[in-house]
Design a protein around this motif. Structure first.
Motif, PDB file in Angstrom:
ATOM      1  N   ALA A 100      -1.625  -4.420  11.828  1.00 41.91           N
ATOM      2  CA  ALA A 100      -2.761  -3.655  12.322  1.00 41.91           C
ATOM      3  C   ALA A 100      -3.991  -4.533  12.354  1.00 41.91           C
ATOM      4  N   LEU A 112       4.361  -3.549  14.392  1.00 42.36           N
ATOM      5  CA  LEU A 112       4.002  -3.562  12.962  1.00 42.36           C
ATOM      6  C   LEU A 112       2.782  -4.463  12.745  1.00 42.36           C
ATOM      7  N   HIS A 121       0.822  -1.199   0.000  1.00 36.70           N
ATOM      8  CA  HIS A 121       0.000   0.000   0.000  1.00 36.70           C
ATOM      9  C   HIS A 121       0.865   1.262   0.000  1.00 36.70           C
ATOM     10  N   LEU A 122       1.769   1.379   0.949  1.00 36.40           N
ATOM     11  CA  LEU A 122       2.615   2.573   1.008  1.00 36.40           C
ATOM     12  C   LEU A 122       3.971   2.303   0.380  1.00 36.40           C
ATOM     13  N   LEU A 133       6.006   1.562   7.073  1.00 39.06           N
ATOM     14  CA  LEU A 133       5.491   2.868   6.654  1.00 39.06           C
ATOM     15  C   LEU A 133       4.071   3.089   7.176  1.00 39.06           C
ATOM     16  N   ARG A 134       3.257   2.059   7.098  1.00 34.78           N
ATOM     17  CA  ARG A 134       1.886   2.187   7.600  1.00 34.78           C
ATOM     18  C   ARG A 134       1.896   2.504   9.093  1.00 34.78           C
ATOM     19  N   HIS A 135       2.771   1.824   9.806  1.00 38.49           N
ATOM     20  CA  HIS A 135       2.796   2.019  11.257  1.00 38.49           C
ATOM     21  C   HIS A 135       3.162   3.453  11.612  1.00 38.49           C
ATOM     22  N   ARG A 136       4.207   3.972  10.965  1.00 42.66           N
ATOM     23  CA  ARG A 136       4.642   5.298  11.398  1.00 42.66           C
ATOM     24  C   ARG A 136       3.727   6.401  10.888  1.00 42.66           C
ATOM     25  N   ALA A 137       2.917   6.096   9.904  1.00 44.45           N
ATOM     26  CA  ALA A 137       1.901   7.080   9.499  1.00 44.45           C
ATOM     27  C   ALA A 137       0.937   7.331  10.647  1.00 44.45           C
ATOM     28  N   GLN A 138       0.481   6.254  11.267  1.00 43.90           N
ATOM     29  CA  GLN A 138      -0.509   6.403  12.339  1.00 43.90           C
ATOM     30  C   GLN A 138       0.145   6.652  13.689  1.00 43.90           C
ATOM     31  N   ASN A 139       1.368   6.179  13.838  1.00 48.61           N
ATOM     32  CA  ASN A 139       2.047   6.250  15.135  1.00 48.61           C
ATOM     33  C   ASN A 139       3.415   6.905  14.991  1.00 48.61           C
ATOM     34  N   PRO A 140       3.449   8.216  14.837  1.00 46.71           N
ATOM     35  CA  PRO A 140       4.744   8.869  14.640  1.00 46.71           C
ATOM     36  C   PRO A 140       5.615   8.691  15.872  1.00 46.71           C
TER      37      PRO A 140
END
Lengths: 357, 357, 357, 357
Positions: D220, D218, D8-9, D349-356
C-alpha cells in the motif's frame, strides 16, 4: 494493531484457552532495572483465584505464575516479559453438551458466528480464565507506576443491594469474600448470594476502582483520552456492560455549578473542593484520585434451563452444568484494578515520551 | 499509535483548534470506488452545526466541508481523504480572561499541567468544535457500512428529565431542537432548558445511539471487543462521563434468567426474545441492534462565577463570557452517531481481513 | 496502523495527490514548547523544490507551507501540527494519454490492480510530489532532535559514475545542483546527465545520509531496530530499490576481524577505531555517526517509447510527455535526510518513554 | 506499537533469551479454520536448527515446538496461537568473560547503553536464537498464504565468493549445507569456510529470497509499501546490513529504458519482458516473483582477540570462546524466507480488509 494486545508502550499480549495446557501473556515495553520476581505477581493472582469461597467457581486452579523471559538477576532487562500459568483443573467433559448449543447471553454464539469454529471447553478463549493474565500484567504495571500510586477496588453493589457509601472502610475489603467495603452490606450479600447460588441462578454487580497518587498530565487529547482508554479497558472485561468515571451517569442530572470541582490554592498547590470529575478533565489526569466504576452482568452460565438453539439450527433448552461463579462481578475486582494499572502505566510511558522531565 | 487518530483500518486523524484558521481530518484506509462528494458529508455536519436554536452556542459557523484528496471523478481512490472546514466566526477576544485562569471542570487546567502551554482561544484543541471532524468522518464511515446499516441517535434525558421510552417516535427526533424522540418530553425540556440558559447555568444529558443491520461477527476478543471500542469511542467525546451497552448498569441488578436473551429459530434464522445485551456478546456483534448510551456532564463554561485559581497560582473567581451550549449533550447526538459509525466501519474492515467472505 | 502514516510517537500522516488542490501532512506527538514557524520549514522545502535547475522537473511549484494548527504564539502546543502546501502548477492535460495505459516501471499499473481505480493526473498519489510533505515533517523532526544532531545527505553516484570518497567536501554539496560532495564528479555528472536528459532518457543514483550526534541507545530489539526502521523509511521513498547501513553489501565479503569496530577508552569515553557498523549494533545506536545509503532507480517516465498495455488490455507503446526529473535521485537527497530525521525523532521519543532520564 | 512484535493484522510477538528456560511467540490475527499442528512447523525449524554441519554453531538444540493455544481439533480458531520452544543446551559458563566486556561489532555494548543492564548469557535477547520464533511464525504465515505462494531462499555469496547465477538449481539448495543453488560454488565455499572456521574467524554472506505466486495488489502507498516492509523485515534480522529489491543497487547504474519492465498481453493477461522491479511497483505487488536480497555481516563473536573495553571502562582484549556460527548468513536463509512469508501474510490480510473480493 492486535486483537489480543492491550496498551501501546506498556503492551500486554495474552493467549490461552480455559482448557488448554496453559495461559499466559507477554509484556513488552516494561522499563528496565525494575526488581521483579514471581513473588511480586503471585499475591495479586491469589486474590483473583477461583475456589476460595462458595461464592466463586469451585474450579481449583493454583494459578502459579512463571516468568520465562525478560528478567535477569532479579531485575527487568527491558526485553519482553513472558508469564505463564499452567491450567491444572480442566474437566472438559463438563462442557460436552455446551458444544452443540449456545448458552443465552454467552459468547458461544458469537465466536462461532465470527470464526465458524470455537473451542467449547470451558468457554475456550472467552472464559474469564483469561483475566488471570490481566491480573499478572497488572502486577507488573503497578511496579512501573511505583509506590506513589495506589490502586484499589471494591464491590459496591450485588444485584439490587448497594453499599452504604458512608460506611466505606477499606479494611473490610480484605476481610470478606466479596471485596465489600461495608461490613453490614457484606452480611446482607452473604445471605442474598447464597440464595442465588442455591437456586442455580446468578446475579450482577457493580465494581469501583480508585487510583490515588496518579500524577497530573497523564492522558492525551483527543483519541487517547485517559478516561476513554479506561472505559475501553473496563468494558473489555468479561460481562461488563457499563462504565463510569467520577459522577458518571449521575452527572447528566446535574447543573454546571453542581458538577464543576471548584479550585483554590492550598499550601502552594492547587486543591479541589470536590471530585465529580473522577480525577480526569479533558481526558487528562488532574492529580485527584481517579474514580471508575463498572457494571457486571449476571453470569450467563446458569443451572436454570433456558430456550436456545443448537449448532445445527434447532430449538433446544440449555442448562449449564459446569462450575461457575454465581456472581462473576466478585472476581472482577482484582481484574478491574489490574486493567486500571495497565492503562496508567501505558499512559505514564506515553506521557514522558512527549513530555520529558 | 497516535494521540489524535481513531480506528485502525478505517483510521481518522483530526487536527485543528477552535480559533485557528481551520479544522480537518484525514481518513485513511477507506475502501476504493465508493461514491463520495461534499454533498454526502454536509448534511451530517449541518445537524451538528451550532447556532441553529437558542439551545446551542450562538457561534455562527457554516461548517462547510471541502474534500482535498482521495477522491477522483466522484469516487474514492483508496488513498487518504483529507477533509477541511474553515473556521469563520472566531472571536478570540471573548476568551482573554480565560487565558489567565482555569475554568472549573474544564480542560484548561489539565492541558497546561500536561504540556506547559495551551491555546486558550475558545478552548483550543479541547473545544467541542473538534467534533465536527468526527461527524465528517462518520459520514464517510456510513458509506463504508452501506445502506444496510442504519445508525440513529436520540437524546433520552436532559438534567433530571428522562423521556417516556414507551412514547419513542423516531420522527420526533427530526422535529425538535433536542433530537428528542418523545414529543411530550421535548416540551418539558424546552421550558426547563430555557430556565437553565437564562440563569447562565448548564445541565447534563443522556444520549442513546442505535445501530440496526449490523452484521454478526464484528468485534474481536479480547482487547478489540466491539463494546470496548464503542465505550472508548463514546467516552472520548467531550464531557462524557459514562457509557452503557444494552441494559448497562441496570444489568447489575438482574438475575441470570432475566438478563439472558433467549434464542429460538424463526424462518430458518436465529431469533432473540429480547436484547438486554445491546447486540453484543463476548465483544462480538450478534446481529441484533447495537444499543449504546452515554452520559454528558453539564457544560463547564457557565456565567455563574466559581472559585478557581490563576495561572500564576492565586485564588480567583471565574465566570465565562464566551458563547457556549447550555446543554452540550444536544449536539453530542450526531457526534455519538458518527463515533459509532467509525467504530463499526473499522471493525467491518478488521473482520473481513481475518475472515474473508 | 495506517497506510499513509509514518512513525509511532512522532507520527506523520500525509495526504494529497499531485494534481489535487493541495498536499499536506499532520504531525502528531510533537513535544510541546518547541519554537516553530513556517520559516523553520520553508528552507528545507526549497532544497527539494522542483524547477531549480535543468536537471529536475520543470514543474514550477513554490511549495509554500502553511501551519494550520498545533502552534500558538510561536511554539508547539503538543497538539497535532497540520501543514499544507497548495499545488499551483498542475497541467493535467499532459497526462491524458497516460490515463489509458501503464508506463513500464511505474505505479500506474499496480494502483489500478489494487484499487480498481486511479487518479492518473501526474501520477496521483504515487507522484514524488508527496515527498514534499516528508521534507516538511523532517524539518519539524530536526527541531525535536535538537541542534546536537546533524543530518546531512549527498549524492554519491549517478548512473555508473561514483564519487571519489577521498574528495568528499560537504561545502560542495551546497554548491552544485546535484548535492555532490566531490567537485570533480559534479562536473562529470553535468555532462553525463545533460546527455541523458537530451536523449529523453533517465538514470539512477545512490544517495548517502549521515546523522552525527545521535545519542547512544536509540532503537530497540527486535522488531523496532533502528536500522530496520531506517531501511523501511528509505525503501519507502519513491523509486528506491536498495538500502545499506554502514558497510552494507560490502560487509558480506569481509572477515570478522575486518568488519568489527574495535573499541578503546579515550578521554574517559568509549571510542571506536572504525565505523563499519554505520553507528548501529543490535538495532541500537552506538553514538557513532549513523550512515545509510540508498539506490534510486531511473525515473520510469521517459520520452523513449516503450512496449506496454492499455487499460482495456491491448498492446501499445507508451512515451511520457509530461515534466519529469531525468534523475529523480537528485531530489531524493533532502527526502532521505527528512526520513532519517523522522525515524530518529520517533525513536528518541520511544527511547525516553521506556528509559526516562 | 511494540518493540517485539512484527506485522499488523498477522501479528507476531516474540519473547525469550538465548539461555532462559524457553523462547516463544504469539501469533495474533491468524484466520480461523486453517489446519495446523506442530508437524506443519517443525520441518521449517529443522532447516534452521544449529549443529547440523560443522559450518554452524555446535550448540545442540532440538528446537521442538509446542502449540499452547489457538488450535482446537486440528484447526486454528482465530484466537492467538502461542508457540513455545524449550532451550535445552544452555552452557552459560561459556559466557562468563563476555559479561564483563563488550565484543566489538556485537550488541553487548548497545543493550547496556540503552537499558543499563543486559543478560550476557549467550547474547541474551540479541542472540540469533530468537530467529527460531520467526521461522515458526513463518511456517504459519505460509499456511495463511496458501499453496499458491511459494517462498524459497538461497545463499548467493559467501565472503568474496558469489555463485554463478547461470548455474542456479533449486535442487542443489536442499543438497548442501549452505543452501547454495550452484553445486560448483558449494564446493568452493566448503574449502573456503573450513579455512575461516579453523582460523577462528568468520565471514559475511548474501541471501536471496524469492516469492512466486504472490497475487497482484499487495502492499500500500505510502508508508506501508510492500518493499518498505520487506526491507524493514529483512534488515531486522540479526547481522543484516543491506537489503535490495529486484535489481537493487545495480539499478542506480541503469538508464530508464534498461530498467523498466516492458509489458505485453499474453493469453489475455499482462505479461512482463523482465523483472528488474523484483515484483513490486509503487510499493504494490505486480504479480511477478518478488525478489529480495540481503547482506549479512560476519559473525562478531570470533576467537581472534580484538581490542575492546570493559564494563567498568578499561581497555581490554576480547576473544569469544562460546559456540558460534563461522558464517551466520547460512542459517539466515530460512529466517529470511520466514520474514518474507510474514510480511506477505500481513499484507494479504491488510489488502482484503480494504479491498474485499
Amino acid at each position: 494493531m492486535s486483537h489480543n494486545s492491550f496498551g501501546h508502550l506498556f503492551r500486554v499480549t495474552t493467549w490461552g484457552e480455559s482448557h488448554g495446557p496453559a495461559i499466559g501473556c507477554v509484556i513488552d515495553g516494561c522499563p528496565p532495572r525494575i526488581k521483579l520476581s514471581e513473588a511480586d505477581i503471585q499475591p495479586w493472582l491469589d486474590r483473583r483465584r477461583p475456589g476460595q469461597s462458595k461464592f466463586t467457581t469451585q474450579r481449583q486452579e493454583p494459578d502459579e505464575v512463571a516468568i520465562l523471559s525478560g528478567v535477569f538477576e532479579g531485575v527487568t532487562t527491558g526485553t519482553p516479559i513472558s508469564l505463564q500459568i499452567r491450567n491444572v483443573d480442566q474437566r472438559s467433559k463438563d462442557y460436552a453438551s455446551v458444544a452443540q448449543s449456545y448458552r443465552p447471553g454467552h459468547a458461544d454464539l458469537t465466536y462461532e458466528l465470527k470464526y465458524g469454529v470455537r473451542d467449547p471447553r470451558g468457554g475456550g478463549r472467552s472464559s474469564a480464565r483469561e483475566t488471570a493474565c490481566r491480573v499478572a500484567a497488572g502486577a507488573v504495571a503497578r511496579l512501573v507506576l511505583g509506590q506513589g500510586v495506589r490502586i484499589r477496588g471494591a464491590l459496591v453493589q450485588i444485584g439490587p443491594h448497594a453499599i452504604d457509601r458512608g460506611a466505606w472502610d477499606w479494611e473490610q475489603v480484605y476481610a470478606n469474600p466479596f471485596f465489600c467495603p461495608d461490613a453490614k452490606a457484606a452480611g446482607v450479600w452473604e445471605n442474598y448470594l447464597d440464595g442465588i447460588r442455591k437456586s442455580g441462578s446468578s446475579v450482577g454487580a457493580v465494581v469501583e476502582i480508585i487510583a490515588e497518587g496518579v500524577p497530573p498530565g497523564l492522558g492525551a487529547p483527543i483519541y487517547a483520552k485517559l478516561d476513554a482508554d479506561i472505559a475501553g479497558a473496563l468494558m473489555g472485561i468479561n460481562a461488563v456492560k457499563g462504565v463510569e468515571i467520577g459522577d458518571g451517569f449521575a452527572a447528566a442530572a446535574l447543573r454546571g455549578e453542581a458538577n464543576a470541582d471548584a479550585m483554590h490554592m492550598a499550601g502552594g498547590r492547587i486543591a479541589f473542593g470536590s471530585n465529580h470529575a473522577g480525577g480526569i478533565l479533558g481526558g487528562i489526569s488532574t492529580g485527584q484520585p481517579i474514580v471508575a466504576r463498572f457494571a457486571v452482568k449476571p453470569t450467563s452460565s446458569i443451572l436454570t434451563p433456558q430456550p436456545s438453539v443448537t449448532r445445527d439450527r434447532h430449538d433446544t433448552e440449555v442448562a449449564t452444568r459446569g462450575r461457575h461463579d454465581p456472581c462473576v462481578g466478585i472476581r472482577a475486582v482484582p481484574v478491574g484494578e489490574a486493567m486500571l494499572a495497565c492503562v496508567l502505566a501505558d499512559h505514564l510511558l506515553r506521557h514522558r515520551a512527549q513530555n520529558p522531565a
